[in-house]
Design a protein around this motif. Sequence first.
Motif, PDB file in Angstrom:
ATOM      1  N   TYR A 162       0.829  -1.251  -0.117  1.00  0.00           N
ATOM      2  CA  TYR A 162      -0.012   0.031   0.060  1.00  0.00           C
ATOM      3  C   TYR A 162       0.788   1.212  -0.050  1.00  0.00           C
ATOM      4  CZ  TYR A 162      -3.872   3.154   1.065  1.00  0.00           C
ATOM      5  OH  TYR A 162      -4.666   4.177   0.982  1.00  0.00           O
ATOM      6  N   ARG A 194      -4.457  -9.211   2.082  1.00  0.00           N
ATOM      7  CA  ARG A 194      -3.690  -8.364   3.047  1.00  0.00           C
ATOM      8  C   ARG A 194      -3.604  -6.976   3.283  1.00  0.00           C
ATOM      9  NH1 ARG A 194       1.261 -10.346   2.444  1.00  0.00           N
ATOM     10  NH2 ARG A 194       0.416 -12.461   2.723  1.00  0.00           N
ATOM     11  N   VAL A 195      -3.440  -6.400   1.886  1.00  0.00           N
ATOM     12  CA  VAL A 195      -3.450  -5.090   1.869  1.00  0.00           C
ATOM     13  C   VAL A 195      -4.967  -4.342   2.200  1.00  0.00           C
ATOM     14  CG1 VAL A 195      -3.329  -2.654   0.452  1.00  0.00           C
ATOM     15  CG2 VAL A 195      -1.455  -4.751   0.221  1.00  0.00           C
ATOM     16  N   VAL A 247      -7.265  -5.774   4.007  1.00  0.00           N
ATOM     17  CA  VAL A 247      -7.768  -6.055   5.325  1.00  0.00           C
ATOM     18  C   VAL A 247      -6.939  -5.057   6.215  1.00  0.00           C
ATOM     19  CG1 VAL A 247      -7.484  -7.662   7.361  1.00  0.00           C
ATOM     20  CG2 VAL A 247      -8.338  -8.453   5.168  1.00  0.00           C
ATOM     21  N   GLU A 248      -5.666  -5.135   6.110  1.00  0.00           N
ATOM     22  CA  GLU A 248      -4.863  -4.132   7.034  1.00  0.00           C
ATOM     23  C   GLU A 248      -4.921  -2.458   6.592  1.00  0.00           C
ATOM     24  OE1 GLU A 248      -0.843  -5.719   6.601  1.00  0.00           O
ATOM     25  OE2 GLU A 248      -1.591  -7.879   7.434  1.00  0.00           O
ATOM     26  N   GLU A 249      -5.086  -2.030   5.480  1.00  0.00           N
ATOM     27  CA  GLU A 249      -5.029  -0.916   5.075  1.00  0.00           C
ATOM     28  C   GLU A 249      -6.159   0.120   4.667  1.00  0.00           C
ATOM     29  OE1 GLU A 249      -1.899   0.615   5.401  1.00  0.00           O
ATOM     30  OE2 GLU A 249      -0.497  -0.996   5.497  1.00  0.00           O
ATOM     31  N   HIS A 270     -10.245 -15.045   6.234  1.00  0.00           N
ATOM     32  CA  HIS A 270      -9.373 -13.783   5.886  1.00  0.00           C
ATOM     33  C   HIS A 270      -8.019 -14.205   6.356  1.00  0.00           C
ATOM     34  CE1 HIS A 270     -12.731 -10.872   5.403  1.00  0.00           C
ATOM     35  NE2 HIS A 270     -12.228 -10.978   4.202  1.00  0.00           N
ATOM     36  N   LYS A 271      -7.804 -14.378   7.485  1.00  0.00           N
ATOM     37  CA  LYS A 271      -6.393 -14.591   8.130  1.00  0.00           C
ATOM     38  C   LYS A 271      -5.572 -15.851   7.641  1.00  0.00           C
ATOM     39  CE  LYS A 271      -4.490 -15.861  12.930  1.00  0.00           C
ATOM     40  NZ  LYS A 271      -3.654 -17.091  12.529  1.00  0.00           N
TER      41      LYS A 271
END
Length: 190
Positions: free
Chosen positions: A23, A102-103, A105-107, A160-161
């Motif tokens: 990101y 991952r991007v 979910v995290e960003e 997701h994990k």
Amino acid sequence: MRAELTRERILTAAAHVFAEHGYAAGTTNRIAERARISIGSLYQYFPNKDAILAELLIQHIDRGTWTETDTLDLSPGTLEATVRALIRDAIDNHSDDPRLLRVMVEEAPVSQELLNTVARHGKLRTAQVRDVLVRHPDVQVGDPEVAAELILFTVEMNTHKFMAAPQDFPVETFENELVAMITRYLRGDQ
């Protein structure tokens, strides 16, 4: 029509850029270059990369509707297959690109539109699962609405994990264990 195609090109390019560079390094310049448009054109469609990522996440959520509910066999003895269909659908919806997931979910920035999409999607999925639980003869839960919420949260969060981070065991093992856990819960096994 042309505007919609350009918008989709931007989103497709952004998905590749975010997955490839992350990101922070996934700049609007890189996205515009990948989409083969000018940076000015990109800004006509999205004010910044936050808006692009938010739109990617909204599209991801909207694609995640359980499509198997009308074709399920809800006769006695099919509960495990029913649960497997739900879990397989979640895995399939999250298997496109683990780095992009991952991007997202995290960003992804939280916007009202994203919250509305999550709420709308959650209500639809909960209603679908609750309907299946109520109709299946092997389900033994006290409150089908609460059970549907618990199952969806468990499946979504664990999927997701698992899909967003490399694991030391195959997806089939993950699927089998999650199916066993949820099936036992729904049957009321002690």
